[in-house]
Write a protein that holds these residues in place. Structure first.
Motif, PDB file in Angstrom:
ATOM      1  N   GLN A  35       0.843  -1.213   0.000  1.00  0.00           N
ATOM      2  CA  GLN A  35       0.000   0.000   0.000  1.00  0.00           C
ATOM      3  C   GLN A  35       0.871   1.253   0.000  1.00  0.00           C
ATOM      4  O   GLN A  35       0.612   2.195  -0.751  1.00  0.00           O
ATOM      5  CB  GLN A  35      -0.958  -0.004   1.195  1.00  0.00           C
ATOM      6  N   LEU A  38       2.390   1.738  -3.452  1.00  0.00           N
ATOM      7  CA  LEU A  38       1.411   2.230  -4.436  1.00  0.00           C
ATOM      8  C   LEU A  38       1.082   3.703  -4.176  1.00  0.00           C
ATOM      9  O   LEU A  38       0.847   4.469  -5.111  1.00  0.00           O
ATOM     10  CB  LEU A  38       0.125   1.396  -4.386  1.00  0.00           C
ATOM     11  N   ASN A  39       1.090   4.095  -2.905  1.00  0.00           N
ATOM     12  CA  ASN A  39       0.818   5.510  -2.580  1.00  0.00           C
ATOM     13  C   ASN A  39       1.962   6.426  -3.011  1.00  0.00           C
ATOM     14  O   ASN A  39       1.748   7.571  -3.371  1.00  0.00           O
ATOM     15  CB  ASN A  39       0.569   5.673  -1.075  1.00  0.00           C
ATOM     16  N   ILE A 147      -5.123  -1.774  -7.194  1.00  0.00           N
ATOM     17  CA  ILE A 147      -3.999  -0.934  -7.628  1.00  0.00           C
ATOM     18  C   ILE A 147      -4.487   0.501  -7.821  1.00  0.00           C
ATOM     19  O   ILE A 147      -3.761   1.453  -7.545  1.00  0.00           O
ATOM     20  CB  ILE A 147      -3.387  -1.514  -8.925  1.00  0.00           C
ATOM     21  N   LYS A 150      -5.765   1.611  -3.986  1.00  0.00           N
ATOM     22  CA  LYS A 150      -4.779   1.227  -2.951  1.00  0.00           C
ATOM     23  C   LYS A 150      -5.446   0.624  -1.710  1.00  0.00           C
ATOM     24  O   LYS A 150      -4.821   0.421  -0.674  1.00  0.00           O
ATOM     25  CB  LYS A 150      -3.889   2.403  -2.499  1.00  0.00           C
TER      26      LYS A 150
END
Ligand code: FAD
Ligand code: EPU
Length: 337
Positions: A35, A38-39, A147, A150
């Motif tokens: 996470q 992805l952030n 994706i 998130k």
């Protein structure tokens, strides 16, 4: 700990044993790690691919982009009653080790799926199946990370749209969700599936029918039919068994009465791709280092130093000849990247 590798070899990550590299390879151990990644990175703006054990993948060239590799482990019984257990399993647990664990604990439902390579996170993607059983019969739900948002999302069994070698993760949600955990409902009161192939005959060598013996028999049958990727690179069945209109199958059978066929319902019939390929003369053939296995025509092999595109070229030639001779369109099971 999460690691971002650059210019990373994919050879250990594909059972075809194809030499290929990825620009970036991100492996993560936890949901929080992916996470955060992805952030912090706009993954959607680059080429990316989720990769498990690589036993259903063909790399046709180096991968120009980012590979996301869940390294999430763990196996936990989260519910138990007199009849069953619900086991939560991390995406990177080895599938067959999980099957062995279930069998040794007396939990049934997946013994027929013994000896299938790969990891747990990929199991729902193509709804693995063998010897009369499919994963869809035991996957109760799964957790995935979107994706796009998130966020963690739960998919119940019916959300997965399971079908023969198919699910929503191969279609509408292809590459959009990273499966992090799968929950399997296993039975304490076994119901045996013994109808497929030689299972019953092989079990005659045992005193008793139980899940431990079924696992042993399945492993024995599979080892006699399928090449070991450690010895000769392959990804199991390269094509799906084609499902055709029953009317079409009947017409085909008038011309080719030996063609193996399995009526699925009144309208659909499954044909054996291995038979069609063998009848077209491909079994044991090779073009350069890419070949068709000598004992199982549905399995394409890397005889040593095959390039991924050579295997794909061979697959396309096979497709053409099956279409030409039988009018049947083969669909790839393996994901060519
Ligand atoms: P990979 O090859 O890494 O990935 C497969 C697909 O799943 C890719 O599209 C990938 O993007 C996606 N994916 C992987 N992990 C995730 C995740 N965590 N989240 C979201 N998407 C993900 N299959 C059968 O069904 N039955 C068989 O009997 C069978 N026998 C085989 C025998 C041999 C010798 C071999 C080599 C393969 C066989 N297979 C069989 C095919 C293969 O083992 C299965 O498809 C297996 O589930 C693939 O697992 P993997 O971890 O290697 O997935
Ligand atoms: N056949 C031939 N020639 C061959 C291979 C097969 O004529 O070279 C005939 C057999 O004689 C039989 C029929 O095809 O009549 C089916 O063969 P088999 O039982 O060996 O199964 P398969 O169709 O080749 C499927 C799955 C396997 C799974 C086994 C057992 C698909 C695409 N393949 O293979 O899954 O393990 O049944 O259930 O559905 C995989 O998906 O990677 C895989 C290995």
């Amino acid at each position: 700990m999460a690691i971002l590798h650059k210019n990373y070899s994919l050879k250990p990550y594909n059972t075809f044993g194809i030499k290929a590299k990825a620009d970036y390879f991100f492996q993560f151990d936890t949901v929080n790690e992916i996470q955060s990644f992805l952030n912090e990175n706009s993954v959607e703006s680059v080429n990316y691919l989720i990769l498990g054990g690589g036993s259903n993948i063909l790399f046709t060239s180096d991968y120009e982009g980012l590979i996301l590799h869940p390294n999430i482990k763990g196996m936990e019984t989260v519910e138990e009653n007199d009849d069953s257990v619900l086991v939560k399993v991390g995406a990177n647990e080895d599938w067959d080790e999980f099957v062995a664990w279930a069998v040794s604990n007396g939990y049934s439902g997946i013994e027929n799926l013994s000896n299938i390579p790969g990891v747990v996170g990929a199991v729902p993607v193509q709804n693995i199946g063998a010897y009369g059983v499919e994963a869809s019969q035991v996957v109760e739900k799964l957790d995935a990370i979107s994706i796009e948002s998130k966020k963690q999302v739960e998919f119940k069994n019916f959300h997965c749209e399971f079908d023969y070698r198919n699910s929503v993760f191969k279609n509408e949600y292809k590459n959009l969700f990273i499966i992090t955990h799968v929950y399997f409902r296993l039975s304490k009161k076994p119901v045996f599936n013994l109808e497929y192939g030689a299972i019953k005959i092989e079990l005659e060598n045992y005193d008793e029918v139980n899940i431990k013996n079924i696992r042993e028999v399945i492993i024995k049958i599979r080892e006699s039919k399928l090449p070991d990727p450690e010895v000769i690179g392959n990804a199991g069945s390269f094509f799906k068994n084609p499902i055709v209109e029953t009317q079409f199958a009947k017409e085909l059978l008038t011309k080719f009465p030996d063609c193996p066929n399995y009526e699925m319902d009144n309208t659909k019939t499954k044909l054996a791709a291995g038979w069609l390929i063998e009848q077209c003369g491909w079994k044991g053939k090779h073009v350069g280092q890419a070949g068709v296995h000598k004992d199982q025509a549905l399995v394409l092999v890397n005889l040593g130093n095959a390039k991924g595109y050579e295997v794909l070229q061979l697959a396309n030639d096979i497709k053409k000849s099956v279409l030409f001779k039988y009018g049947v369109k083969l669909e790839m099971e393996v994901n060519a990247i």
